[in-house]
Scaffold this motif. Structure first.
Motif, PDB file in Angstrom:
ATOM      1  N   ARG A   9       0.829  -1.203   0.000  1.00  0.00           N
ATOM      2  CA  ARG A   9       0.000   0.000   0.000  1.00  0.00           C
ATOM      3  C   ARG A   9       0.866   1.256   0.000  1.00  0.00           C
ATOM      4  NH1 ARG A   9      -5.073  -1.172   4.055  1.00  0.00           N
ATOM      5  NH2 ARG A   9      -5.987  -2.839   2.793  1.00  0.00           N
ATOM      6  N   ARG A  12       2.239   1.688  -3.504  1.00  0.00           N
ATOM      7  CA  ARG A  12       1.183   2.157  -4.400  1.00  0.00           C
ATOM      8  C   ARG A  12       0.866   3.626  -4.138  1.00  0.00           C
ATOM      9  NH1 ARG A  12      -4.179  -0.824  -3.719  1.00  0.00           N
ATOM     10  NH2 ARG A  12      -2.663  -2.312  -2.977  1.00  0.00           N
ATOM     11  N   PHE A  13       0.840   4.004  -2.846  1.00  0.00           N
ATOM     12  CA  PHE A  13       0.597   5.403  -2.488  1.00  0.00           C
ATOM     13  C   PHE A  13       1.705   6.304  -3.021  1.00  0.00           C
ATOM     14  CE2 PHE A  13       1.105   8.941   0.546  1.00  0.00           C
ATOM     15  CZ  PHE A  13      -0.105   9.568   0.339  1.00  0.00           C
ATOM     16  N   LYS A  14       2.956   5.871  -2.917  1.00  0.00           N
ATOM     17  CA  LYS A  14       4.080   6.658  -3.424  1.00  0.00           C
ATOM     18  C   LYS A  14       3.997   6.820  -4.943  1.00  0.00           C
ATOM     19  CE  LYS A  14       7.532   5.724   0.133  1.00  0.00           C
ATOM     20  NZ  LYS A  14       8.834   5.112   0.439  1.00  0.00           N
ATOM     21  N   ARG A  15       3.633   5.735  -5.654  1.00  0.00           N
ATOM     22  CA  ARG A  15       3.489   5.828  -7.111  1.00  0.00           C
ATOM     23  C   ARG A  15       2.376   6.797  -7.482  1.00  0.00           C
ATOM     24  NH1 ARG A  15       4.204   0.022  -7.172  1.00  0.00           N
ATOM     25  NH2 ARG A  15       1.950  -0.134  -7.231  1.00  0.00           N
ATOM     26  N   THR A  16       1.252   6.693  -6.784  1.00  0.00           N
ATOM     27  CA  THR A  16       0.124   7.582  -7.061  1.00  0.00           C
ATOM     28  C   THR A  16       0.499   9.028  -6.764  1.00  0.00           C
ATOM     29  OG1 THR A  16      -1.395   5.809  -6.472  1.00  0.00           O
ATOM     30  CG2 THR A  16      -2.310   8.013  -6.538  1.00  0.00           C
ATOM     31  N   LEU A  17       1.179   9.246  -5.641  1.00  0.00           N
ATOM     32  CA  LEU A  17       1.604  10.588  -5.278  1.00  0.00           C
ATOM     33  C   LEU A  17       2.591  11.141  -6.304  1.00  0.00           C
ATOM     34  CD1 LEU A  17       1.304  12.733  -3.070  1.00  0.00           C
ATOM     35  CD2 LEU A  17       3.303  11.740  -1.961  1.00  0.00           C
ATOM     36  N   ARG A  19       2.743  10.328  -9.508  1.00  0.00           N
ATOM     37  CA  ARG A  19       2.000  10.642 -10.735  1.00  0.00           C
ATOM     38  C   ARG A  19       1.208  11.937 -10.586  1.00  0.00           C
ATOM     39  NH1 ARG A  19      -0.215   4.588 -11.726  1.00  0.00           N
ATOM     40  NH2 ARG A  19       1.758   3.698 -12.427  1.00  0.00           N
ATOM     41  N   VAL A  20       0.577  12.094  -9.432  1.00  0.00           N
ATOM     42  CA  VAL A  20      -0.198  13.312  -9.185  1.00  0.00           C
ATOM     43  C   VAL A  20       0.736  14.525  -9.175  1.00  0.00           C
ATOM     44  CG1 VAL A  20      -1.580  14.553  -7.456  1.00  0.00           C
ATOM     45  CG2 VAL A  20      -2.091  12.176  -8.001  1.00  0.00           C
ATOM     46  N   THR A  23       1.783  15.280 -12.732  1.00  0.00           N
ATOM     47  CA  THR A  23       0.660  15.879 -13.460  1.00  0.00           C
ATOM     48  C   THR A  23       0.469  17.343 -13.066  1.00  0.00           C
ATOM     49  OG1 THR A  23      -0.417  13.724 -13.538  1.00  0.00           O
ATOM     50  CG2 THR A  23      -1.791  15.641 -13.983  1.00  0.00           C
TER      51      THR A  23
END
Length: 129
Positions: A9, A12-17, A19-20, A23
Motif C-alpha cells: 500500500r 502504491r501510495f508513493k506511485r500515485t503521489l 504521478r499526481v 501531473t
C-alpha cells in the motif's frame, strides 16, 4: 495487518503521489507558459530590435511597391521604343518581375512576417509592426 500488505500500500501510495505530482507540475508549466510569454512579448516590444524590425517593415511596405511599380512602368513605357527582340524580352521580364516582387510579394511577405513576429516572437502581444 501483515507487513507485505502495508509495504504494498505504501509503494502504491508513493506511485500515485508521484504521478499526481508530475501531473500538477506539467499542468502548472502549461498554464503558466502563456503568462510568461506575454511578459516577454511586452518586453520585446520595447527593445531597439523591435524598432529596427518596424523600420525594415516600413521600407519593405513602401519601398517594395514603389521600386517595383517604377520598374514595371518604366519597362512598359520603354518596350515599344526598342527594336531588338531580345531587348524587348528582357524588358518584359523586368516588367513582370517588378509587378510580381514589388506589388504582390513585398506586401504579402510583410503581412506574413508581421503575423509570425506578433504571434510567435512577441508571444501574442501586438508590437504594432
Amino acid at each position: 495487518m501483515p507487513t507485505e500488505k502495508v509495504d504494498s500500500r505504501i509503494a502504491r501510495f508513493k506511485r500515485t503521489l508521484g504521478r499526481v505530482g508530475l501531473t500538477i507540475g506539467v499542468l502548472s508549466l502549461v498554464a503558466a507558459e502563456p503568462a510568461l510569454a506575454q511578459t516577454i512579448g511586452e518586453d520585446f516590444c520595447t527593445t531597439s530590435m523591435a524598432e529596427t524590425i518596424k523600420n525594415v517593415f516600413t521600407i519593405i511596405q513602401f519601398g517594395g511597391p514603389l521600386i517595383g511599380g517604377t520598374l514595371a512602368l518604366g519597362a512598359a513605357v520603354v518596350t515599344p521604343m526598342v527594336r531588338r527582340t531580345d531587348t524587348k524580352l528582357e524588358l518584359k521580364e523586368v516588367r513582370n518581375q517588378g509587378v510580381i516582387w514589388g506589388i504582390i510579394v513585398a506586401p504579402l511577405a510583410t503581412a506574413i512576417v508581421q503575423f509570425l513576429l506578433n504571434t510567435v516572437v512577441a508571444g501574442g502581444s501586438s508590437c504594432a509592426f
